[in-house]
Design an enzyme around this catalytic site. Structure first.
Site, short mmCIF file in Angstrom:
data_model
loop_
_atom_site.label_atom_id
_atom_site.label_comp_id
_atom_site.label_asym_id
_atom_site.label_seq_id
_atom_site.Cartn_x
_atom_site.Cartn_y
_atom_site.Cartn_z
CD GLU A 230 -4.80 -49.15 35.31
OE1 GLU A 230 -4.61 -50.15 34.60
OE2 GLU A 230 -4.35 -48.01 35.03
CD GLU B 182 2.97 -48.22 38.15
OE1 GLU B 182 3.39 -47.87 37.04
OE2 GLU B 182 1.97 -48.94 38.29
C1 PEP Z 1 0.94 -47.90 34.54
O1 PEP Z 1 -0.18 -48.25 34.23
O2 PEP Z 1 1.67 -48.67 35.20
C2 PEP Z 1 1.38 -46.57 34.14
C3 PEP Z 1 2.46 -46.08 34.69
O3 PEP Z 1 0.61 -45.92 33.21
P1 PEP Z 1 0.95 -44.52 32.48
O4 PEP Z 1 2.40 -44.57 32.08
O5 PEP Z 1 0.04 -44.46 31.31
O6 PEP Z 1 0.72 -43.45 33.50
#
Ligand code: PEP
Length: 250
Positions: free
Chosen positions: A97, A167
Site C-alpha cells: 500500500e 505479500e
Molecule cells: C497486509 O496488509 O499486510 C495484509 C496481509 O492484509 P490482509 O491480511 O488483510 O490481506
C-alpha cells in the site's frame, strides 16, 4: 531453528477505545501461544497507548512505516529515533500500500530499511508481485528486484535480524490467499537468493507470508518449510482470530 513471528498490521483502523480492548485480548491470550512471537503494528498516534498496555508482556510492537530521515523539515513524517522512544522493536517497510498509494520506490524502501536498522529497530521488508506480474510469469524477477535494492544498500548481514514478508499484492485484503505451494515456492526462492550470498544468514532469516491469512488457512501455510510466520491485516483486528492464527503456528 527459526521462531515463528505472527505480526498484526492494523493499518489505519481503530480508536483509543477499540485498541484498548484489542490489546487487552492479545495480552491475555499471549501466554497460550508462547511458542510463537507476536507483534502488533498500530497507527503512529496509538503507539504510546500500545507501549503502555503491552509493557512487560511478551508481545512486541512496531510502526507501519517510518521516515528515511532521522530528523528535520519533513512535515507529517515520523523518524526512527521517535519510534525508538516509544519502544518499537519492528518497523514495516515497503508494504504494497505504501509502494502503490504513496509511490515509494525500491530505493526509498531500502533507505527506510537502513533508517530502522540505524536505531536498532528490526525492519520487516515487504515484497510481492501484482496479479498482472504473476500472470506475466515475472513474480521471481519482481521479488528479486525489490530484495536487491536492500541488499545493495545494507548487505546480506542485515538479514540475520531483519524479517522479510512475502505479500502477493493480489492476495492482500482480497480474501484470495496464495496456496501453500505457491507461497512456499516464492519463500524458497527468496531464501535461495539469500543463501547464494550467505547460507548461514539465509538459514536465520524469517520470511513471513501475508495476504488474507486467517485462522482457517494459517495451519497449512505455517506448516511449509520456508514460511516462518505471517503478516496479518484484516484478521489481526480481532484478538480471538489473531491468536488463533498464532496457535496454528505453535
Ligand atoms: C497486509 O496488509 O499486510 C495484509 C496481509 O492484509 P490482509 O491480511 O488483510 O490481506
Amino acid at each position: 531453528m527459526r521462531r515463528k513471528l505472527v505480526a498484526g498490521n492494523w493499518k489505519m483502523n481503530g480508536s483509543a477505545e477499540s485498541i484498548r480492548g484489542l490489546l487487552q485480548g492479545i495480552r491475555d491470550g499471549a501466554a497460550g501461544v508462547s511458542a510463537v512471537e507476536l507483534a502488533v503494528f498500530s497507527p503512529f498516534v496509538y503507539l504510546a497507548q500500545v507501549q503502555q498496555q503491552l509493557h512487560g508482556s511478551a508481545v512486541a510492537w512496531g510502526a507501519q512505516t517510518l521516515s528515511e530521515h532521522a530528523s528535520g523539515a519533513y512535515t507529517g513524517e515520523v523518524a526512527g529515533p521517535m519510534l525508538k522512544d516509544f519502544g518499537c522493536a519492528y518497523a514495516i517497510v515497503g508494504h504494497s500500500e505504501r509502494r502503490t498509494l504513496y509511490g515509494e520506490s525500491d530505493q526509498a524502501v531500502a533507505n527506510k530499511f537502513a533508517a530502522a536498522r540505524k536505531v536498532g529497530i528490526k525492519p520487516i521488508l515487504c515484497v510481492g508481485e501484482t496479479l498482472e506480474e504473476r500472470e506475466k510469469g515475472i513474480t521471481e524477477s519482481v521479488v528479486e528486484r525489490q530484495l536487491k535494492a536492500v541488499l545493495d544498500l545494507e548487505g546480506i548481514g542485515a538479514f540475520g535480524e531483519a524479517v522479510i514478508a512475502y505479500e502477493p499484492v493480489w492476495a492482500i485484503g482480497t480474501g484470495k490467499t496464495a496456496t501453500s505451494a505457491q507461497a512456499q515456492d516464492v519463500h524458497a526462492f527468496i531464501r535461495a537468493k539469500l543463501a547464494a550470498l550467505d547460507a548461514k544468514v539465509a538459514g536465520q532469516t524469517r520470511i513471513l507470508y501475508g495476504g488474507s491469512m486467517k485462522a482457517a488457512n494459517a495451519g497449512e501455510l505455517l506448516a511449509m518449510a520456508d514460511i516462518d510466520g505471517g503478516l496479518i491485516g484484516g484478521a489481526s483486528l480481532e484478538a480471538k482470530e489473531f491468536l488463533a492464527i498464532a496457535k496454528a503456528g505453535c
